[in-house]
Design a protein around this motif. Structure first.
Motif, PDB file in Angstrom:
ATOM      1  N   LYS A   1     -10.366  -4.173 -52.922  1.00 16.98           N
ATOM      2  CA  LYS A   1     -11.317  -4.719 -53.876  1.00 16.98           C
ATOM      3  C   LYS A   1     -10.651  -5.432 -55.043  1.00 16.98           C
ATOM      4  CE  LYS A   1     -13.766  -1.054 -54.555  1.00 16.98           C
ATOM      5  NZ  LYS A   1     -14.645  -0.078 -55.139  1.00 16.98           N
ATOM      6  N   ARG A   2      -9.366  -5.168 -55.197  1.00 20.61           N
ATOM      7  CA  ARG A   2      -8.738  -5.519 -56.462  1.00 20.61           C
ATOM      8  C   ARG A   2      -8.845  -7.004 -56.814  1.00 20.61           C
ATOM      9  NH1 ARG A   2      -3.223  -3.208 -57.892  1.00 20.61           N
ATOM     10  NH2 ARG A   2      -4.381  -3.204 -59.762  1.00 20.61           N
ATOM     11  N   PHE A   3      -8.751  -7.848 -55.825  1.00 18.72           N
ATOM     12  CA  PHE A   3      -8.811  -9.274 -56.158  1.00 18.72           C
ATOM     13  C   PHE A   3     -10.149  -9.905 -55.843  1.00 18.72           C
ATOM     14  CE2 PHE A   3      -4.219  -8.662 -55.797  1.00 18.72           C
ATOM     15  CZ  PHE A   3      -3.888  -9.007 -57.085  1.00 18.72           C
ATOM     16  N   LEU A   4     -11.112  -9.033 -55.648  1.00 18.01           N
ATOM     17  CA  LEU A   4     -12.418  -9.543 -55.268  1.00 18.01           C
ATOM     18  C   LEU A   4     -12.968 -10.524 -56.303  1.00 18.01           C
ATOM     19  CD1 LEU A   4     -14.530  -9.450 -53.148  1.00 18.01           C
ATOM     20  CD2 LEU A   4     -15.662  -7.598 -54.381  1.00 18.01           C
TER      21      LEU A   4
END
Lengths: 277, 292, 341
Positions: free
Chosen positions: C2-5
């Motif tokens: 999810k971190r770079f979503l």
């Protein structure tokens, strides 16, 4: 003055870049254009400025804008407080939905709000037909539009404060024998007051300059239901840039003063609630 | 609030000294919801009711008008330019303001907030004063054949102005709350500034950023007053969707006007839904202190 | 992960958005007509007619872009740089203002086309509710107690300035040309005005759609149009004993057409207004054609009632004089609207 006293030293990089860029953008988008307006007004000379500012029609419009905005913000303060309270303290079916709906005026374009309000509050509209007095095309219509756009400001300012409110204070008050209304009036309301004031000021600041939703529902009758932004538009349409910039400058100064006040109030609120950021 | 004096130990919870009586609760809820219905819900409902007044077929016919289609395209274009510009500004400004202590910070914050309280009419007008033919740079622009107002650049500028604070205002409080320790740790582990920003700061604020983008996008697509001053209202060329609503309304084409309005209202509703989902799912990661 | 979503979402946004706004087909020439408020329906039809003509004559496709609004406001936009090839406004003084402020067209522009550059004329009439419940017959009925009059704002609307001057002409006629008495009459009339919209169209909406007021002071064409838009059974037209000959002029903005390379098209556009087809279209949309004999459908001409009309030149000494005297800053209209009057 050395740089060290200008800012506190930090290990993080990028201050120069981001600070410089932010100021460049601020200058290009905000300062330069607004400066142009003030400069134009300034070039008119004091005498002409006073003459424009004291024109009875302009004064009447400013009075309409400020008076109705104050009233709308006041009504919003009362009902905003009630809404914020029931949304944070009570549980009822559809609470989440209501909470989301409060933001509607932020998300709904002002022109859409304007034609919708005009349609339902007109003498032959859904609500207008039920009322014994006229709403649309009177100062009351402006008031309705200003209430519409200002509501979320009060609710959204109060909600976080209410959530953070220390319940122990209420319990202590109750333990000491205070009945609920007394606790509300003596303990809770004073704690909320600064935030309420901020919400009120935000709603007021927004309402004073509002145009899109108001023009559809205001009668635009000089001295009665003509708002200050409309005077600016009118002066522009009459090729009178001088007068337009002068009225705009008056409104700008007031906005700036209001914002300064709001920021001070917010700082005060934070201190009172013991948040040190 | 005299109703609260009556104690009525009925309802779902027992009356306690730290809550109101059931009657008072009910009264407050009815008052609050009634107010909301009168001022917010009924107008929204009216938009759709008027749009569908003559049936679904007539509703969709409204969008076959090439001018309305052009207005939709223009609105998307303006938002697609203005919103990214504000993202870049918002990130830069919040980095400088939230991660560093310097003098004049509150003045800078006030300036960023200024577009919130400046009348949209003034926001549009200041670009007329700068770039209009009789404005400060007008003659120069005219000589070089550059058209700013009454063309897309003017619409973009006015939109950037009114949406200016949204992203920055969402990010600053959150970044302030998060402090600088994580970034300092990343730096001490050898990451450079950009990497620290991309892998530490940005992920920490991503939901607040998205939230700011949503609000800024909704405002960008819905702005009326400011773009009205700089548009020139050329059908199919410089009319954004909110301006097209006004034009159709004045063309006696009420159904089409409300149909176009319903599109904007739909956009507003979608914004609210995503926003609520974000808050519900990632509430902790979006600052609770935001006010817009 | 999810971190770079968020970053990816943003990237997607910036990539997708421009695709969604794929530019409309270019490579067709355009002509820009900046017009006033009630000509919306006329020019919608006329632009289609012109496009057909231009295609037949030159083989080229042309698209006419129109902008409508209060006449004064439209003139302001052209002065501020709105790239109009032709202007078709409600009154001469608004085009005078463009000529004076920008020098983009000569001061004597009005002599370039026939009939003061007005291919059609109109006048000011009363629109009342069906059955004429307030018994409105003439101007003096408008100032009777309890009568509400709807008119736009003379400061921004061209039609409203014609309304005002027509009332003034009646005031003069009733009072042996005493301007003070005419002023008193107009002042009294404006006390009966509950709403001032910025353009003629806004006022019609207020009267017809929102149900405000007993009488709408309207362009004749706008009054007839309201029958079409709102139904024959709702309103009646009352022709006053005296009204004003309203001449909405048209002009080429020379500097703009030279820059845009559109002079030929602009000239053809305006000339077509004077042609039998143009005249027929004007008559169809309830404008009085200046060459009624050329109109194909005679019924369109015969429906116009002959009224006693004064002219701006004879009664007010021309627009240049009337504009400054009545509608300028501190002019008669401003004095009338001072409180306490």
């Amino acid at each position: 003055m050395s740089r060290a006293t200008f800012r506190t030293p930090s290990a993080l990089p990028g201050f120069g870049l981001t600070f410089g860029f932010a100021w460049l953008w601020l200058t290009l988008i905000i300062l330069l254009p607004l400066g142009g307006v003030i400069l134009w007004a300034g070039s008119l000379g004091v005498e002409r400025l006073i003459q424009i500012a004291s024109d009875p029609r302009t004064l009447a419009a400013l009075k309409v804008s400020f008076g109705l905005s104050l009233l709308a913000a006041a009504l919003n303060a009362v009902f905003g407080l009630i809404l914020a309270w029931i949304l944070t303290r009570y549980d009822f079916p559809g609470r989440r939905l209501v909470d989301a709906a409060v933001d509607l005026p932020f998300a709904l374009p002002t022109a859409v709000a304007g034609i919708a309000l005009a349609a339902i509050y007109a003498p032959n509209g859904w609500i207008g037909a039920l009322l014994p007095f006229k709403v649309a095309y009177t100062p009351l219509g402006i008031f309705v539009a200003l209430v519409f756009i200002g509501l979320p400001f009060v609710v959204r300012t109060l909600q976080p404060v209410l959530i953070d409110l220390d319940r122990e204070l209420e319990e202590a008050s109750a333990t000491l024998g205070a009945r609920r209304p007394v606790t509300l009036a003596r303990v809770i309301l004073p704690t909320l007051f600064p935030a309420l004031l901020v919400g009120f000021a935000l709603a007021f600041a927004r309402a004073v300059g509002e145009y899109g939703s108001v023009i559809f529902i205001a009668g635009n009758v000089p001295y009665v239901s003509e708002i200050a932004p409309l005077i600016i538009i009118m002066k522009l349409e009459e090729f009178d840039y001088g007068a337009a910039t002068a009225v705009a400058t008056i409104m700008l100064l007031i906005s700036f003063a209001l914002l300064l006040l709001i920021n001070l109030l917010e700082a005060w609120t934070r201190r009172r609630l013991g948040h040190v950021s | 609030m005299s109703a609260e004096a009556a104690t009525a130990p009925v309802g779902r919870s027992l009356a306690s000294p730290t809550t109101e009586s059931a009657g008072a609760k009910l009264l407050l809820i009815v008052l609050g919801l009634g107010f909301l219905a009168l001022f917010l819900v009924i107008p929204l409902f009216a938009v759709f009711a008027e749009a569908f007044r003559n049936g679904v077929a007539v509703y969709f016919e409204a969008f076959e008008d090439p001018d309305t289609q052009a207005a939709i395209r223009l609105t998307l274009l303006v938002a697609a330019i203005a919103v990214p510009l504000n993202i870049v500004f918002g990130l830069a400004a919040s980095w400088a303001i939230a991660k560093f202590e310097f003098r004049g910070k509150s003045f800078m914050l006030t300036l960023i907030d200024l577009p919130f309280s400046v009348s949209p009419v003034v926001s549009g007008m200041c670009y007329v004063i700068l770039f209009g033919a009789s404005g400060y740079f007008g003659p120069w622009l005219d000589k070089h054949g550059i058209q700013i107002i009454f063309a897309v650049p003017g619409l973009v500028l006015a939109t950037v102005f009114v949406t200016f604070p949204f992203v920055a205002r969402e990010l600053i409080p959150l970044m302030q709350e998060q402090g600088t320790s994580e970034e300092e740790a990343a730096l001490s582990l050898g990451a450079n500034g950009w990497r620290t920003f991309w892998s530490v700061t940005l992920p920490n604020v991503r939901w607040a950023l998205l939230y700011g983008v949503l609000l800024s996008n909704a405002r960008a697509m819905g702005e009326f007053g400011a773009v009205s001053v700089v548009s020139g209202h050329l059908r199919g060329l410089t009319n954004t969707l909110p301006l097209q609503v006004e034009i159709l309304y004045n063309d006696y084409n009420f159904v089409a006007a409300f149909a176009a309005a319903s599109l904007l209202a739909g956009l507003g509703l979608v914004t609210l839904v995503i926003k609520s989902l974000l808050e519900w799912r990632y509430g902790g990661e979006i600052s609770s202190k935001h006010r817009k | 992960m999810k971190r770079f979503l968020a970053a990816r979402l943003l990237a997607a946004l910036t990539v997708v958005a421009p695709v969604a706004v794929a530019a409309p087909a270019a490579a067709q020439s355009t002509l820009t007509n900046v017009s006033y408020d009630p000509t919306r329906e006329l020019y919608k039809d006329f632009n289609a007619l012109f496009a057909k003509h231009w295609k037949a004559e030159t083989g080229q496709d042309i698209r006419v872009q129109v902008s409508h609004g209060g006449s004064g406001k439209q003139a302001r936009s052209v002065i501020d740089g709105l790239n109009a090839d032709v202007v078709t406004l409600a009154l001469a003084s608004d085009i005078d203002a463009i000529a004076k402020a920008t020098k983009k067209l000569p001061a004597d522009w009005q002599k370039r086309l026939p009939n003061n550059s007005s291919p059609y004329t109109s006048t000011i009439v009363f629109l009342v509710r069906k059955g004429n419940p307030k018994g409105i017959k003439d101007w003096n009925d408008l100032v009777k107690p309890g009568v509400e009059v709807i008119t736009p704002n003379p400061k921004t609307s061209g039609g409203a300035r014609w309304n005002y001057l027509a009332a003034w002409a009646y005031g003069l006629k009733q009072n042996d040309n005493d301007p003070e008495k005419a002023k008193a009459f107009v002042a009294e009339l404006f006390k009966h005005v509950p709403v001032l919209d910025s353009g003629a169209r806004g006022s019609t909406t207020t009267f017809a759609q929102r149900g405000l007021g007993d009488v709408l002071l309207a362009w004749e064409n706008e009054a007839y149009l309201s029958f079409q838009e709102f139904g024959d059974d709702k309103f009646e037209i009352v022709f006053p004993s005296i009204s004003i000959l309203a001449e909405p002029p048209v002009a080429i903005v020379d500097a703009n057409v030279d820059k845009n390379g559109s002079r030929k098209a602009a000239e053809a556009y305006l000339n077509l207004l004077y042609s039998p087809e143009g005249q027929s279209l004007a008559a169809k949309h309830f404008y009085r054609p200046v060459k009624p004999e050329t109109v194909s459908n005679k019924a369109d001409v015969e429906r116009f009632k002959s009224i006693n009309l004064v002219t701006i030149d004879d009664t007010f000494g021309g627009w240049a004089k009337a504009q400054g005297e009545h509608f300028g800053d501190g002019g008669v209209f401003d004095q009338i609207f001072k409180p306490g009057n």
